[in-house]
Each structure stands twice: as structure tokens, then as C-alpha cells.
Motif scaffolding. Sequence first.
Motif, PDB file in Angstrom:
ATOM      1  N   SER A 279       0.831  -1.204   0.000  1.00  0.00           N
ATOM      2  CA  SER A 279       0.000   0.000   0.000  1.00  0.00           C
ATOM      3  C   SER A 279       0.868   1.258   0.000  1.00  0.00           C
ATOM      4  O   SER A 279       0.601   2.223  -0.731  1.00  0.00           O
ATOM      5  CB  SER A 279      -0.920  -0.013   1.220  1.00  0.00           C
ATOM      6  OG  SER A 279      -1.669   1.175   1.295  1.00  0.00           O
ATOM      7  N   LEU A 280       1.930   1.246   0.804  1.00  0.00           N
ATOM      8  CA  LEU A 280       2.831   2.396   0.838  1.00  0.00           C
ATOM      9  C   LEU A 280       3.562   2.552  -0.500  1.00  0.00           C
ATOM     10  O   LEU A 280       3.767   3.681  -0.979  1.00  0.00           O
ATOM     11  CB  LEU A 280       3.842   2.238   1.969  1.00  0.00           C
ATOM     12  CG  LEU A 280       3.276   2.373   3.391  1.00  0.00           C
ATOM     13  CD1 LEU A 280       4.332   1.992   4.425  1.00  0.00           C
ATOM     14  CD2 LEU A 280       2.777   3.786   3.650  1.00  0.00           C
ATOM     15  N   CYS A 281       3.949   1.442  -1.120  1.00  0.00           N
ATOM     16  CA  CYS A 281       4.606   1.511  -2.429  1.00  0.00           C
ATOM     17  C   CYS A 281       3.670   2.087  -3.480  1.00  0.00           C
ATOM     18  O   CYS A 281       4.086   2.865  -4.366  1.00  0.00           O
ATOM     19  CB  CYS A 281       5.076   0.122  -2.841  1.00  0.00           C
ATOM     20  SG  CYS A 281       6.461  -0.494  -1.854  1.00  0.00           S
ATOM     21  N   THR A 282       2.399   1.742  -3.418  1.00  0.00           N
ATOM     22  CA  THR A 282       1.408   2.295  -4.351  1.00  0.00           C
ATOM     23  C   THR A 282       1.278   3.800  -4.155  1.00  0.00           C
ATOM     24  O   THR A 282       1.163   4.578  -5.132  1.00  0.00           O
ATOM     25  CB  THR A 282       0.052   1.605  -4.153  1.00  0.00           C
ATOM     26  OG1 THR A 282       0.203   0.187  -4.340  1.00  0.00           O
ATOM     27  CG2 THR A 282      -0.985   2.127  -5.134  1.00  0.00           C
ATOM     28  N   ASP A 283       1.269   4.244  -2.884  1.00  0.00           N
ATOM     29  CA  ASP A 283       1.204   5.683  -2.601  1.00  0.00           C
ATOM     30  C   ASP A 283       2.409   6.415  -3.194  1.00  0.00           C
ATOM     31  O   ASP A 283       2.282   7.548  -3.719  1.00  0.00           O
ATOM     32  CB  ASP A 283       1.149   5.916  -1.092  1.00  0.00           C
ATOM     33  CG  ASP A 283      -0.167   5.443  -0.489  1.00  0.00           C
ATOM     34  OD1 ASP A 283      -1.138   5.226  -1.249  1.00  0.00           O
ATOM     35  OD2 ASP A 283      -0.224   5.259   0.753  1.00  0.00           O
TER      36      ASP A 283
ATOM     37  N   ARG B  28       1.940   6.852  -6.957  1.00  0.00           N
ATOM     38  CA  ARG B  28       1.005   7.956  -7.255  1.00  0.00           C
ATOM     39  C   ARG B  28       1.686   9.305  -7.067  1.00  0.00           C
ATOM     40  O   ARG B  28       1.479  10.254  -7.841  1.00  0.00           O
ATOM     41  CB  ARG B  28      -0.215   7.853  -6.337  1.00  0.00           C
ATOM     42  CG  ARG B  28      -1.137   6.682  -6.624  1.00  0.00           C
ATOM     43  CD  ARG B  28      -2.486   6.932  -6.002  1.00  0.00           C
ATOM     44  NE  ARG B  28      -3.301   5.720  -5.968  1.00  0.00           N
ATOM     45  CZ  ARG B  28      -3.497   4.969  -4.907  1.00  0.00           C
ATOM     46  NH1 ARG B  28      -2.931   5.309  -3.760  1.00  0.00           N
ATOM     47  NH2 ARG B  28      -4.247   3.903  -4.972  1.00  0.00           N
ATOM     48  N   LEU B  29       2.483   9.424  -6.011  1.00  0.00           N
ATOM     49  CA  LEU B  29       3.148  10.703  -5.723  1.00  0.00           C
ATOM     50  C   LEU B  29       4.120  11.075  -6.840  1.00  0.00           C
ATOM     51  O   LEU B  29       4.172  12.227  -7.274  1.00  0.00           O
ATOM     52  CB  LEU B  29       3.885  10.602  -4.387  1.00  0.00           C
ATOM     53  CG  LEU B  29       4.634  11.851  -3.944  1.00  0.00           C
ATOM     54  CD1 LEU B  29       3.669  13.025  -3.716  1.00  0.00           C
ATOM     55  CD2 LEU B  29       5.431  11.583  -2.661  1.00  0.00           C
TER      56      LEU B  29
ATOM     57  N   SER C 227       2.349  12.368  -9.887  1.00  0.00           N
ATOM     58  CA  SER C 227       1.563  13.591  -9.695  1.00  0.00           C
ATOM     59  C   SER C 227       2.453  14.823  -9.929  1.00  0.00           C
ATOM     60  O   SER C 227       3.662  14.710 -10.132  1.00  0.00           O
ATOM     61  CB  SER C 227       0.963  13.622  -8.293  1.00  0.00           C
ATOM     62  OG  SER C 227       2.017  13.655  -7.331  1.00  0.00           O
TER      63      SER C 227
ATOM     64  N   LYS D 101       1.541  19.683  -0.065  1.00  0.00           N
ATOM     65  CA  LYS D 101       0.515  18.984   0.719  1.00  0.00           C
ATOM     66  C   LYS D 101       0.412  19.617   2.085  1.00  0.00           C
ATOM     67  O   LYS D 101       1.434  19.878   2.756  1.00  0.00           O
ATOM     68  CB  LYS D 101       0.870  17.505   0.866  1.00  0.00           C
ATOM     69  CG  LYS D 101      -0.144  16.708   1.639  1.00  0.00           C
ATOM     70  CD  LYS D 101       0.295  15.255   1.741  1.00  0.00           C
ATOM     71  CE  LYS D 101      -0.721  14.440   2.527  1.00  0.00           C
ATOM     72  NZ  LYS D 101      -0.294  13.021   2.656  1.00  0.00           N
TER      73      LYS D 101
ATOM     74  N   GLN E  69       7.403  14.896   0.745  1.00  0.00           N
ATOM     75  CA  GLN E  69       6.434  13.793   0.863  1.00  0.00           C
ATOM     76  C   GLN E  69       7.063  12.460   0.437  1.00  0.00           C
ATOM     77  O   GLN E  69       6.883  11.421   1.066  1.00  0.00           O
ATOM     78  CB  GLN E  69       5.194  14.068   0.000  1.00  0.00           C
ATOM     79  CG  GLN E  69       4.407  15.311   0.432  1.00  0.00           C
ATOM     80  CD  GLN E  69       3.254  15.609  -0.510  1.00  0.00           C
ATOM     81  OE1 GLN E  69       2.591  14.691  -0.984  1.00  0.00           O
ATOM     82  NE2 GLN E  69       3.030  16.896  -0.796  1.00  0.00           N
ATOM     83  N   GLU E  70       7.835  12.505  -0.661  1.00  0.00           N
ATOM     84  CA  GLU E  70       8.469  11.293  -1.157  1.00  0.00           C
ATOM     85  C   GLU E  70       9.485  10.754  -0.143  1.00  0.00           C
ATOM     86  O   GLU E  70       9.565   9.540   0.108  1.00  0.00           O
ATOM     87  CB  GLU E  70       9.151  11.557  -2.485  1.00  0.00           C
ATOM     88  CG  GLU E  70       9.802  10.313  -3.080  1.00  0.00           C
ATOM     89  CD  GLU E  70      10.358  10.585  -4.462  1.00  0.00           C
ATOM     90  OE1 GLU E  70      11.171   9.750  -4.914  1.00  0.00           O
ATOM     91  OE2 GLU E  70       9.975  11.595  -5.089  1.00  0.00           O
TER      92      GLU E  70
ATOM     93  N   LEU F 172       7.587   9.033   2.615  1.00  0.00           N
ATOM     94  CA  LEU F 172       7.047   7.749   2.186  1.00  0.00           C
ATOM     95  C   LEU F 172       8.132   6.693   2.071  1.00  0.00           C
ATOM     96  O   LEU F 172       7.957   5.531   2.452  1.00  0.00           O
ATOM     97  CB  LEU F 172       6.337   7.902   0.832  1.00  0.00           C
ATOM     98  CG  LEU F 172       4.861   8.307   0.880  1.00  0.00           C
ATOM     99  CD1 LEU F 172       4.335   8.553  -0.521  1.00  0.00           C
ATOM    100  CD2 LEU F 172       4.029   7.233   1.558  1.00  0.00           C
TER     101      LEU F 172
END
Length: 614
Positions: free
Chosen positions: A157-161, A164-165, A168, A174, A186-187, A190
Motif C-alpha cells: 500500500s505504501l509503495c502504491t502511494d 502515485r506521488l 503527480s 501537501k 512527501q516522497e 514515504l
Amino acid sequence: MTTNTDAPSPLQEPAIAEILASDSALDLLLARLKQSVKACDEFANYLKRKQNYEENYARDVKRAVTSCKSSIKSNTSVSKGSFVESLDKIISFDDRILVDVRSPYAKALEKMQDELTSVSATFVRLRKQLKEEGHKREKEVQDAISQAEKSKNRYFSLCTDLERLRQSDQSQKKITLQGRKTGSQQEEELVRKINAADQDYNAKANASQKLKNELVNTHRPRLSKKLQDLILELDTALQLQLQKYAAYNESFVVGLGNQVAPLGANHSSMATVAASVNPEQNLYNYLKGSRVEKKQSFVPVEYKKHPLFKSEPTHQFRVPATPPVSNNVSKLDPPSATTNKTATPPVGSPSFIPVPEPPNSSLANYSTLDPANSSALSASPAPAVLAGPRPISTEMRNNSSSITNTATPAYSGLLFGQPIESLPHDEEMVPLFVKKCINLIETYGSNSEGIYRSSPNKLKLEEIKYAIDQDPSNLSILDPPDPSNVSDDYVYMIASLLKVFFAELPDPLLTKEQSGNFFKAGQIEDAATMHIQLHRIVFELPDANYFTLRDLLFHFIKLSQIPRVRMSVRNLSIVWFNNLLVNEYTSRDELAVQQRVVEELINAAPEIFNPKES
């Protein structure tokens, strides 16, 4: 039966080994052991019922023999060489068969039932221990796999986030509780979380794999081996008991003069059928025909690097290989043998011939089967009888006290206060005085209200009591002066004499020996169950007490059905219980239990005594 010891066991086949290593092994073996325990219980229950049938049959035949021989001896026409003399000798054969054949056979059945009950309790305990341990080990693996799944889902789930980041607009900021964060910030955050989740995922995945390896290579083979040994041990023990049962039945039939043998080429004897059981083949067929399934909950989580980080180094945990556990598990020691007690029959008479115990047939001590090497299972105490005495009425207390005072003898004679079996009696050992009183009351008392409850003239009662006590054979003393004009006072006097007779017996009609058993039966709430217990206890009474009780109870039933007498079964039990049972109980509840015993004896009389006896 010969066994080829060199032949390989069917349980050693690769297909069986695969089944025993599967996720279904523990459940399959536990279910199979439960089937054997159930068979053991059913066999024990059958033997118990059959033993009861044998004992009841022996009692009935014994009473019939005693009654018939007593009638024969009272026949003055008996002469040497007559039919009656031969009949007496022929009936004696039944008496000897009871002692030499049926009694030892019933005792053998009782011993087998006790052994099987003990074995069942021991194997239930051992099965429970292995079941709890096996489920504990499996739950450890399932919990570890569940935790690894959660850690895996968080990592991906964290890798998917992060994906997306990166896709984007990086120029957007943010807003968080700590303020505004740029895309790079943010990156960075994460990636830090992903690294921590990666380490947790890796550790838990490897932990689940380690526990699964321990389950498959260590715990499951060990538990499967113990369960297999228990199944084979119990089935072998049951086979030995089955062979003993077949041998006892053969000996029983031979003792009665018959021979157990195959009826033809297509028939087998009981011993052959009992010896044909093959526990290993049975277990093999069971496992071979069972359905094996692969449970998803036992599939370990495989560690996979997210494609995003395939080029980056990760922290890998190396799990040392777990060596396989040796199958050289020591077999359970067989229980030691015991010796049967045998009865020695008279020379020349048919008898029950108990066979020697087969080797390793004693089933009393299975402590060696316990994984913890615990002590042998002790016998459990019998469950307590439910207590349910009914309230005692004021009428019963008054009558019980008056009966006790009336029952005190003022002198010693030949009738009152003498043992019941020593008095003049008929062919069934019922005292002639009792039969005379019952006949007079039923003949002249149909219009007398309150028989056994009303008191007569005390002076006349003492006079007639003294007269009959000096000469019990002169029963005409009890006859009414004018049979065409009989007063109620005369009926009450005869009824009181009968009550005093039973009250002054040195041993009550229901005997001191059986007093405790009658009291326990009186505490049973369910009437049907209580009647069964009363039936059993009454059968234990001496013959004189047994047949006298029979006549007295049916006399009570007859009186309770006469409307003018107005004495119900309950009323009769209230005025009579103190004359039939021991006077060792004094509290209100205890007296209520004794009264209920007599009341239910009256109600159960048609069930206890055979119709033709009544």
C-alpha cells in the motif's frame, strides 16, 4: 492366526506418508481415534446391559427353583422313584447351572465392562492432550501467516502511494498538521515508511515460513506418530477384548452342553471372526479413502520485492534449514497382563470355563501411553442421586409416633418379635398369620372406613394378641365370633394386629441391610427411574421377605380401590412406612423419603412382581 513379520506395513506406503504430512493429517487422525473410543464405549455399554440381563434372569430362575422345590417338599405323596422325586432332581440342574455357568459368565462380562470403561476414559484424556497441542501448533503458524499478510499489505500500500506521488505534479504542496510539504518532502517521508514496512514484512514473512517448517518437519510428524500409536493400541486392545468375549461365549455355550463350531464351509466361528480384525489394514483403508485438501491458511507468505525497488538492496533474513526429525519414535509399551479369576465347578457337572487372558490383554493401566508419563487414571465416583423428598403431613407424623408406641412388646411369645423365616408359612414362605389377617380384612372390611388408621379396643387387642402369640398354629382364634355380624371394631383389631406383627419383627420386612439402598432410591425425583431402582433392590430381599412384601402390597392396592374404605395409596404409605422400614431416620425430610418409598412400592408392585405371582 499367523502373521508375516517380514511383510512391510501398509502404513509405510508413500501415499500414506503424503497424507500424514498434509494439512489434514491432524484432523483425520483425531477423528479416527474418536471413532475407536466411541466403539469402545458402545462395547462397554452392551456388556453392561447383557450382564444385567444375565443377573436378572438368574434371580428369576433362582426364585422359581426355590418356590417349586418348596412346593415339592410340601407334597406328602413324594416317594422314591416317583415323578415328583425325579422332578426335584431335574430342577436341581438349573440351580447348578446358575452357580457353575451363568454366575461366572456374568462376572466375566462385568470385568470386561470395567476394563473397557477404564480404557475409554484414558484414551479420551490422551486424545484431548494431543488435540490441544496440535491445534496450538497450527494456530501459531496461522497467526504468523496472518501477521505477515497484514505487513505485506501495508508495504505494498505504501509503495502504491509512492507511485502515485511520483506520477503527480511535484510542484504542489501537501497541507499536513506539521505544515505544508513539498513533493520531495512527501516522497522522502514515504520512502522512510516503506523501508520500515519492508523490514517488518521481510521479518514476519520469514517468521511464518520458519514456523511452517517447524510444523511440517517437527511437530506434525511427532503428533501424527503419537496419534497413530494410540489408534493402533486402542484397536488392538479392543480386538483382544473381542476375542475374550468370543471365548467367554464359546465357554458359556459349552458349559450348557453345546459346542460352538462352524456350520459349514461358508460359515466362520465367533473366534475366527474376532481374530480376523487387522487394525493396520483398517487404518490404511481409512487413510487411503480419505479426502485430502490443501488449506489456504497454511500457505506461507513468499517475500517479493516491489517492482519499484527491485534495483535497490534490501535487508534479507536468512533462515537456517531445519533438519528433518527422525521417525524413530519409541513405541508405546504394551500394558502388562493380568490373570482371570476362575470359579472351580463340581466334578462331573457342566461349567463355565474362563479362558486365560491373551498376552498384553490387561487394559487397566495405560499410564505408559501418556505423553507426560502421568499416573494411571483413577476411577471416578458415581454421580450422587438427586434428592427430592416431598413434604410430610401432620397425619403422617401422628401415625408414625402412635405406631412406634404400639409396637413395643410387653412379653415374649412364639409369633410376635420372631424372625419372619422361622414362623409357620406356606410354600412361598409367607407367614400363615399374615395370609390369615389379609384374608379376614378383605373378607369383612369392605365397609369399614379408615382401616389401619382407626384404633380398636386396646383391652380386646391385648387379649387376642396374647392368645395367638402363645399358639400361632391356632389361627381360628382370629375368626369373628359371628361371621354374619362383624363390627368395624373387629376389622380394626385384626388390622392393628397385622401392623404390630410387622412393627415387632427383629429385622424389618424391608431389612436393615437394604435400608440405605431404599433411602437412596426414595430420593430419586423421576418416578420411572425410582421404580427401576426399587425393582432391583426388592429382588435382593430374602425369599420370605420378598413373597410376604408381594402379598402385602397387592393387599394395599385392593384396599385403595374400595370406595367405602377411603384409604388411598398415600394414606396407606403414611400409616405403614414406620412398620416396614428401620427407624433410624428421625428428621422431617428423612421420614418423608421413607414414606415415599412405601408409596412408590405400592404403585410399582405390578411392575416388580410377575402377573402370575400376584
